[in-house]
Enzyme design. Structure first.
Site, mmCIF file in Angstrom:
data_model
loop_
_atom_site.group_PDB
_atom_site.id
_atom_site.type_symbol
_atom_site.label_atom_id
_atom_site.label_comp_id
_atom_site.label_asym_id
_atom_site.label_seq_id
_atom_site.Cartn_x
_atom_site.Cartn_y
_atom_site.Cartn_z
ATOM 1 N N SER A 256 -5.128 1.841 -0.103
ATOM 2 C CA SER A 256 -5.401 0.695 0.553
ATOM 3 C C SER A 256 -6.547 0.854 1.509
ATOM 4 O O SER A 256 -6.412 1.894 2.144
ATOM 5 C CB SER A 256 -4.409 -0.245 1.116
ATOM 6 O OG SER A 256 -4.040 0.046 2.433
ATOM 7 N N ASP A 257 -7.236 0.269 2.259
ATOM 8 C CA ASP A 257 -7.923 0.303 3.386
ATOM 9 C C ASP A 257 -7.219 0.310 4.638
ATOM 10 O O ASP A 257 -5.761 -0.320 4.287
ATOM 11 C CB ASP A 257 -9.136 -0.387 3.635
ATOM 12 C CG ASP A 257 -10.211 0.371 4.531
ATOM 13 O OD1 ASP A 257 -9.703 1.151 5.354
ATOM 14 O OD2 ASP A 257 -11.548 -0.019 4.324
ATOM 15 N N TYR A 258 -7.475 0.653 6.052
ATOM 16 C CA TYR A 258 -6.608 0.549 7.055
ATOM 17 C C TYR A 258 -5.916 -0.733 7.128
ATOM 18 O O TYR A 258 -6.589 -1.759 7.500
ATOM 19 C CB TYR A 258 -7.408 0.952 8.151
ATOM 20 C CG TYR A 258 -6.760 1.310 9.176
ATOM 21 C CD1 TYR A 258 -6.785 2.818 9.657
ATOM 22 C CD2 TYR A 258 -6.313 0.463 10.305
ATOM 23 C CE1 TYR A 258 -6.198 3.203 10.798
ATOM 24 C CE2 TYR A 258 -5.353 0.877 11.431
ATOM 25 C CZ TYR A 258 -5.581 2.171 11.587
ATOM 26 O OH TYR A 258 -4.858 2.882 12.740
#
Ligand code: BGC
Length: 715
Positions: A256-258
């Site tokens: 996932s992104d941040y």
């Protein structure tokens, strides 16, 4: 049973979920993750990967916790953003893309991988593969520009460079293709904004670089923060599970992104964190970057019956497989070299790529290269002596102290010249400058080198600009300097095309110097003095004004094509439709003309190879390197096709006055388009093949081919 099956069979639920959790180094050093200090969390098997921790000692210290103090001794995965270099900083990707040179793209990634790996990093969040046609979007700097074919070749080269032939080698790191997908189409160029593009555009424009990355064996993929047609990418079943996993058969890790899993609540598609965890896991997201949602809420999701153990096991298996492929189980410390490891072994490469990335945009009356007998130069502007800015965005480990500024580079290259310097204004305009002092210096100079543009933090993530012109009082400075009447060479440092058509009109030359990395100043000096004949080409169309955005060469036809003489045509009443500079534009100090485009055949069928030749004539007395682009236009198809589709390009070096025949080859398959189900088909009918030095349609040479109906053969 293999190692991973055995491991999986012996893991508790908590240990499994721990492998899906990425903590940040910030938390690792200073604070708790969900109630427990990270060192404890690592010992408890609650952390599978760590973000932004590097350095051989630091990574070894944390690795020791995982390997020696956890029950199962599963090594940690150290991850960081290595976008355009690690310690050695290379030009930003948008500039490097303008080399149109896959071999160099691969070499810089390889060099960055070796440096990053020596500091313990095992995975980078790169390459960034967002096709971007909107210079308001700051992240345009991080990627390969506007064209899917260019993006696909960039993807292949970068994945190969980071990962090498053997992912387990100590100097290889796993690549993460990001941000899947279409972030470059954020509404109005505003970071993180929702995206709404057609399915066809996704397939034709935004997905090809990711497909290429998967085909090159990319180890990981990161979904974008944005939603597409109302579905956040982090929970996008159709695009992650159906397209990536099932259609492309991508079996690597999806990271996932941040904090993006937690942000599913803000998108408004999950009512609580257990639901958010469920949506992401079901879509195929294996690792939760930083949000702690999997860690804290997957047990609840399991208890509520939202996910089952198979979903969790599948994700854990992919994470463990990645660690295995990286060789971490065999030697968890293999990447962290001794503290004595030599950094910066690739300075020469960095200097060379910087030089080759510079784009000479305009050169009225051939003011460049600078005359050899110049004695007094004024270097003006806030970007002239700004070392940190040369690094550009995503410089995690770059060192501003190593950066050669433009002023330093010019002084080193021109020891016999008196070079006076005055910034005139500050880069963002927040402080008072001294425009009068700058003009006074100009008055005594034979030529002015005006160094304007953006600071590094004005492009990259969260750096959208509604008015991407010269920031602050820089235009005021430029106008004052231009008014002195002394010839001005304008250098634009930026992570995107800036809206400066007025400057192109008034300055004698304009040069895009992007963010070039450690050797920016030497690179600029080499080009300005003519020691290096510029080769950079635009990987993105350069608009005149914000109102033209999005503007790109692959536009689809209008039923009423732009015609200045025709009021009811697809044009503006206040501006030309043409950009300031087309895709592929970039001058050199040489004049090259192309002649006599010919095709090996004019009719073709599936499986045929199509060969083209063109004569490139160097009309000048110095050697040069040219990039020759081949575009196609499918004249009649079941859906309207772009007026220009980049299919391939060739680079050619020409000695002084030399003429060379340049060959370009296409497969018949490369002229396929996508049918209604987005499957590639070769439709019979006519195609124009257009060849030239950039995407300005008025300048291209054309030949016409016909695809025969399937089954028919040419006589
Ligand atoms: C960015 C990613 C990056 C991640 C970790 C996010 O904000 O969108 O591109 O890899 O941070 O640094």
């Amino acid at each position: 049973m293999n190692r991973i099956d055995k491991l999986l069979a012996s893991m508790t639920l908590d240990e499994k979920i721990g492998q899906l959790n990425m903590a940040t180094a910030g938390q690792a050093v200073t604070g708790p993750i969900v109630g427990a200090p990270t060192t404890e969390a690592i010992r408890d098997g609650k952390v599978g990967s760590l973000l932004n921790l590097f350095g051989s000692e630091a990574t070894a210290r944390y690795q020791k916790l995982a390997v020696e103090q956890t029950r199962l001794a599963i090594p940690l995965l150290f991850c960081a953003d290595v976008l355009h270099g690690h310690r050695t900083t290379f030009p930003i990707p948008l500039a490097e893309a303008g080399l149109f040179d896959p071999e160099t793209w691969e070499r810089t990634a390889r060099a960055a991988a070796a440096e990053a790996a020596a500091e313990g990093i095992a995975l980078t969040f790169a390459p960034m593969l967002d096709i971007a046609r909107d210079p308001r979007w700051g992240r345009i700097a991080e990627g390969p520009g506007e064209d899917p074919r260019l993006g696909a070749r960039f993807a292949t080269a970068k994945v190969r460079g980071f990962q090498g032939a053997d992912l387990a080698a100590p100097e290889s790191i796993a690549a993460t293709a990001k941000h899947f997908c279409a972030g470059g189409a954020a509404a109005a160029g505003r970071e993180y904004a929702a995206v709404d593009v057609s399915e066809r555009t996704l397939h034709e424009v935004y997905m090809p670089p990711f497909r290429a990355a998967v085909e090159a064996g990319c180890a990981a993929i990161m979904p974008a923060f944005n939603s597409v047609a109302g579905v956040p990418m982090t929970s996008n079943l159709r695009l992650l599970r159906d397209y990536l996993r099932r259609e492309l058969r991508f079996d690597g890790a999806i990271i996932s992104d941040y904090d993006a899993i937690a942000e599913l609540l803000i998108h408004g598609v999950a009512a609580d964190r257990a639901e958010a965890a469920t949506l992401a896991l079901k879509a195929g997201v294996d690792i939760d970057m930083v949000g702690g949602v999997y860690l804290a809420h997957l047990p609840e999701a399991l208890a509520r019956g939202l996910v089952d153990m198979d979903d969790i096991d599948a994700a854990v298996r992919r994470v463990l497989t990645l660690k295995q492929k990286l060789g971490l189980f065999d030697d968890p410390y293999r990447r962290a070299a001794s503290a004595a490891h030599q950094m910066h072994p690739e300075d020469e490469l960095s200097a060379d790529v910087a030089r080759r990335s510079i784009t000479l945009l305009a050169n009225h009356d051939n003011i460049l290269p600078l005359a050899a007998d110049l004695r007094r130069i004024a270097v003006i502007g806030p970007l002239a002596d700004a070392p940190a800015e040369m690094l550009g965005p995503w410089s995690l480990a770059g060192d501003p102290n190593r950066c050669v500024t433009i002023l330093r580079g010019l002084r080193a290259a021109l020891p016999l010249c008196e070079i006076a310097y005055e910034p005139g204004v500050s880069s963002k305009g927040e402080e008072e400058g001294d425009i009068a002092a700058a003009c006074a210096l100009c008055a005594q100079a034979e030529v002015v080198i005006l160094c304007v543009g953006e600071t590094a933090d004005m492009s990259g993530e969260a750096a959208s600009r509604a008015a991407p012109g010269l920031p602050g009082r820089q235009r005021e400075l430029a106008e004052a300097v231009l008014a002195t009447g002394v010839p001005v060479v304008a250098l634009i440092s930026s992570g995107r095309p800036l809206m400066v058509s007025w400057l192109r009109d008034k300055a004698r030359a304009m040069v895009a110097t992007w963010f070039l990395g450690d050797f920016a100043g030497h690179a600029v000096a080499d080009v300005l003095t003519g020691r290096f004949n510029p080769t950079g080409r635009l990987a993105v169309t350069w608009p005149r004004e914000v109102g033209q955005i999005p503007i790109y060469h692959a536009e689809k036809p209008s039923s009423r094509p732009a015609n200045p003489a025709e009021p009811f045509s697809s044009k503006y009443i206040d501006l030309p439709v043409e950009p300031l500079f087309p895709f592929g534009h970039g001058l050199s100090y040489t004049r090259v003309t192309l002649r006599n485009l010919r095709a090996s055949r004019h009719e073709f069928s599936r499986g045929d190879s199509l060969e083209f030749e063109i004569d490139a004539v160097n009309e000048s007395a110095i050697a040069t390197e040219e990039t020759i682009f081949l575009f196609a236009h499918d004249l009649v198809a079941s859906t309207a096709r772009p007026l220009l589709e980049l299919k391939t390009w060739a680079k050619v070096t020409l000695a002084a006055r030399q003429t060379k025949t340049v060959a370009l080859t296409l497969s018949a398959e490369s002229l396929r388009c996508l049918d209604d189900d987005f499957r590639p088909v070769l439709e019979p009918g006519e195609f124009d093949i257009l060849v030239g030095l950039n995407a300005d349609r008025r300048t291209l040479l054309t030949t016409r081919l016909r695809a025969l109906p399937h089954g028919a053969r040419e006589s």
